[in-house]
Write a protein that holds these residues in place. Structure first.
Motif, PDB file in Angstrom:
ATOM      1  N   GLN A 192      46.786  51.445  30.283  1.00  9.34           N
ATOM      2  CA  GLN A 192      46.250  50.596  31.342  1.00  9.34           C
ATOM      3  C   GLN A 192      45.975  49.178  30.830  1.00  9.34           C
ATOM      4  O   GLN A 192      46.249  48.199  31.519  1.00  9.34           O
ATOM      5  N   VAL A 193      45.440  49.068  29.619  1.00  3.38           N
ATOM      6  CA  VAL A 193      45.197  47.747  29.032  1.00  3.38           C
ATOM      7  C   VAL A 193      46.523  46.992  28.916  1.00  3.38           C
ATOM      8  O   VAL A 193      46.635  45.829  29.329  1.00  3.38           O
ATOM      9  N   ILE A 194      47.524  47.646  28.353  1.00  3.32           N
ATOM     10  CA  ILE A 194      48.831  47.004  28.157  1.00  3.32           C
ATOM     11  C   ILE A 194      49.448  46.622  29.499  1.00  3.32           C
ATOM     12  O   ILE A 194      49.931  45.501  29.686  1.00  3.32           O
ATOM     13  N   GLY A 195      49.429  47.544  30.448  1.00  4.64           N
ATOM     14  CA  GLY A 195      50.019  47.287  31.760  1.00  4.64           C
ATOM     15  C   GLY A 195      49.348  46.141  32.491  1.00  4.64           C
ATOM     16  O   GLY A 195      50.021  45.241  33.022  1.00  4.64           O
ATOM     17  N   ASN A 196      48.009  46.156  32.521  1.00  2.36           N
ATOM     18  CA  ASN A 196      47.297  45.080  33.210  1.00  2.36           C
ATOM     19  C   ASN A 196      47.481  43.743  32.504  1.00  2.36           C
ATOM     20  O   ASN A 196      47.602  42.702  33.153  1.00  2.36           O
ATOM     21  N   ALA A 197      47.515  43.762  31.172  1.00  2.00           N
ATOM     22  CA  ALA A 197      47.748  42.518  30.432  1.00  2.00           C
ATOM     23  C   ALA A 197      49.137  41.962  30.740  1.00  2.00           C
ATOM     24  O   ALA A 197      49.303  40.741  30.909  1.00  2.00           O
ATOM     25  N   LEU A 198      50.132  42.839  30.823  1.00  2.00           N
ATOM     26  CA  LEU A 198      51.484  42.387  31.176  1.00  2.00           C
ATOM     27  C   LEU A 198      51.517  41.800  32.579  1.00  2.00           C
ATOM     28  O   LEU A 198      52.193  40.792  32.822  1.00  2.00           O
ATOM     29  N   GLN A 199      50.795  42.412  33.511  1.00  2.00           N
ATOM     30  CA  GLN A 199      50.750  41.875  34.861  1.00  2.00           C
ATOM     31  C   GLN A 199      50.109  40.487  34.878  1.00  2.00           C
ATOM     32  O   GLN A 199      50.582  39.586  35.570  1.00  2.00           O
ATOM     33  N   GLY A 200      49.017  40.334  34.118  1.00  2.00           N
ATOM     34  CA  GLY A 200      48.387  39.019  34.025  1.00  2.00           C
ATOM     35  C   GLY A 200      49.322  37.995  33.404  1.00  2.00           C
ATOM     36  O   GLY A 200      49.433  36.858  33.878  1.00  2.00           O
ATOM     37  N   LEU A 201      50.008  38.393  32.331  1.00  2.00           N
ATOM     38  CA  LEU A 201      50.966  37.510  31.658  1.00  2.00           C
ATOM     39  C   LEU A 201      52.087  37.092  32.608  1.00  2.00           C
ATOM     40  O   LEU A 201      52.483  35.922  32.639  1.00  2.00           O
ATOM     41  N   SER A 202      52.570  38.038  33.405  1.00  2.00           N
ATOM     42  CA  SER A 202      53.658  37.693  34.330  1.00  2.00           C
ATOM     43  C   SER A 202      53.201  36.674  35.364  1.00  2.00           C
ATOM     44  O   SER A 202      53.959  35.781  35.740  1.00  2.00           O
ATOM     45  N   GLY A 203      51.963  36.792  35.805  1.00  2.00           N
ATOM     46  CA  GLY A 203      51.428  35.816  36.757  1.00  2.00           C
ATOM     47  C   GLY A 203      51.331  34.436  36.141  1.00  2.00           C
ATOM     48  O   GLY A 203      51.652  33.428  36.787  1.00  2.00           O
ATOM     49  N   ILE A 204      50.881  34.370  34.888  1.00  2.00           N
ATOM     50  CA  ILE A 204      50.808  33.091  34.183  1.00  2.00           C
ATOM     51  C   ILE A 204      52.211  32.484  34.050  1.00  2.00           C
ATOM     52  O   ILE A 204      52.413  31.289  34.278  1.00  2.00           O
TER      53      ILE A 204
END
Length: 110
Positions: A64-76
């Motif tokens: 979940q940490v990795i997935g949510n971090a990737l989602q945040g990164l994609s938004g950036i």
């Protein structure tokens, strides 16, 4: 913390905002969710005896940490004009798998 992140993402979808602000709210929500998932890790790692259920919970939280971090990164990345759709898609699925693992462990614990 995870619930705050979830609520932030949902509010970014439901509240009428311009696209850039919606993206910023969603990014922050995803990163809050990542922090929330990571907050469970110290307790899980400090267990005197690590059972298979504890390992599954650790894996679920990490995913979940990795997935949510990737989602945040994609938004950036998208705010910077770069392609982030594939990273968002991957992050969504990684986060979903982690959530399912944790839900499965919780449903099997008496």
């Amino acid at each position: 913390m995870q619930a705050i992140g979830n609520s932030t993402v949902v509010s970014g979808i439901l509240i009428p905002l311009n696209e850039e602000t919606k993206s910023e709210v969603t990014i922050k929500g995803n990163l809050f969710q990542a922090v929330g998932s990571s907050m469970a890790l110290p307790d899980l790692l400090n267990a005197n005896k690590i059972s298979m259920n504890t390992l599954y919970e650790i894996y679920g939280a990490l995913l979940q940490v990795i997935g949510n971090a990737l989602q945040g990164l994609s938004g950036i990345m998208e705010l910077q004009g770069k392609q982030g759709e594939n990273i968002d898609f991957t992050g969504s699925w990684i986060q979903t798998v982690g959530a399912f693992i944790q839900a499965w462990v919780q449903s099997n614990n008496p």
